[in-house]
Design a protein around this motif. Sequence first.
Motif, short mmCIF file in Angstrom:
data_model
loop_
_atom_site.label_atom_id
_atom_site.label_comp_id
_atom_site.label_asym_id
_atom_site.label_seq_id
_atom_site.Cartn_x
_atom_site.Cartn_y
_atom_site.Cartn_z
N ALA A 131 52.92 50.68 -21.27
CA ALA A 131 54.14 50.20 -21.93
C ALA A 131 53.86 49.80 -23.37
O ALA A 131 54.66 50.08 -24.28
CB ALA A 131 54.73 49.03 -21.15
N SER A 132 52.72 49.15 -23.58
CA SER A 132 52.35 48.74 -24.94
C SER A 132 52.11 49.96 -25.83
O SER A 132 52.56 49.99 -26.99
CB SER A 132 51.09 47.87 -24.90
OG SER A 132 50.69 47.50 -26.20
N LEU A 133 51.45 50.96 -25.29
CA LEU A 133 51.22 52.19 -26.05
C LEU A 133 52.53 52.89 -26.38
O LEU A 133 52.71 53.43 -27.47
CB LEU A 133 50.30 53.13 -25.25
CG LEU A 133 48.84 52.73 -25.13
CD1 LEU A 133 48.12 53.70 -24.21
CD2 LEU A 133 48.16 52.68 -26.48
N THR A 134 53.45 52.88 -25.40
CA THR A 134 54.75 53.50 -25.64
C THR A 134 55.51 52.79 -26.74
O THR A 134 56.10 53.42 -27.62
CB THR A 134 55.58 53.49 -24.34
OG1 THR A 134 54.88 54.23 -23.32
CG2 THR A 134 56.94 54.15 -24.56
N ARG A 135 55.48 51.44 -26.69
CA ARG A 135 56.16 50.68 -27.74
C ARG A 135 55.51 50.93 -29.10
O ARG A 135 56.20 51.10 -30.11
CB ARG A 135 56.13 49.18 -27.40
CG ARG A 135 57.04 48.77 -26.26
CD ARG A 135 57.18 47.26 -26.21
NE ARG A 135 55.90 46.60 -25.98
CZ ARG A 135 55.40 46.32 -24.78
NH1 ARG A 135 56.09 46.66 -23.69
NH2 ARG A 135 54.23 45.72 -24.65
#
Length: 309
Positions: free
Chosen positions: A142-146
């Motif tokens: 999720a952090s990478l996506t954000r």
Amino acid sequence: MKFTLDETQNNRLLAAIFQELAVIVFDPQKEVVFANANMTDILGYSQEEIIGLPHRTFCFDHYAVSTDYQAFWNQLLYSKQRFQDKIIRKNKQGEKLILEGIYFPVLDEQQEVVNVVKIAFDITQREQALAVTIKKVQESAASLTRLSANGHQQVDHLSENLAQVKRLSDQNQATTHALEMDSQQVTAVLHDIDRIAQQTKLLSFNASIETARIGEQAAGFRVVADEMQKLAEQTKQLTQTIATTMQAINQQALVVLDSTDSTTMKISDSQKSLAAVLHSYDTLRTTASLLNDEAEYLTETNDAELETT
């Protein structure tokens, strides 16, 4: 060569199994008739407490009343087939246990089930650690996506700014080209003015000669000739001044044009670099999505295995 165990070897083998593994035995009524220390330690009972307890004591209520639970015992007692899977049980304190267990029926001479033996491994900590790892993987994804989305947005904004700068640069380049053409036209006009000034000067010179020949009768004509010569000189000086100024403007226009060309090339290179960065962000987002899908699949698979037991 067939390997057989005598009674002493058989007892030693059983002792080793009971020492290393968690073992519990049920009768056909599904009640405990034996449990070694490893199993009682896992379940939180003493060996005296655990004898006679029904199997459902170690199960959560929603599973104990389910058709899956009935099918589980039918497989052991009536189909006489072993069962091996990851299972959820509870200890004496009602805490959830996750076990890797194998159940198998023990048959008598008439092939009737006299006992059901369960050997289990406590994998609670391993599964909990796995759940934590999956959660961290999902959070990382999720952090990478954000990060990818934010970076993509910023790069898009920068790319649009560069596109606007390039459009302005192209406009400036076109304006500079037009200025250069205008400068060339003005230079041509100045050449014509200079040519006219030279002709006026020549005409004034010829008029002066003619005035000298005629004498005093041409006094008024001399005045005109003098004024024509002065006008020619002034026109020539003005033309030279304008020509010098136009030459300077033309040189500056060429400098601006060269600078604009260089700027345009750098902007084009920057846009190519931005396109590469955008591709990297897209790859990063795709990787994050795949990572998250794998984590979700692992979670769903793990949960599905546990729900069936």
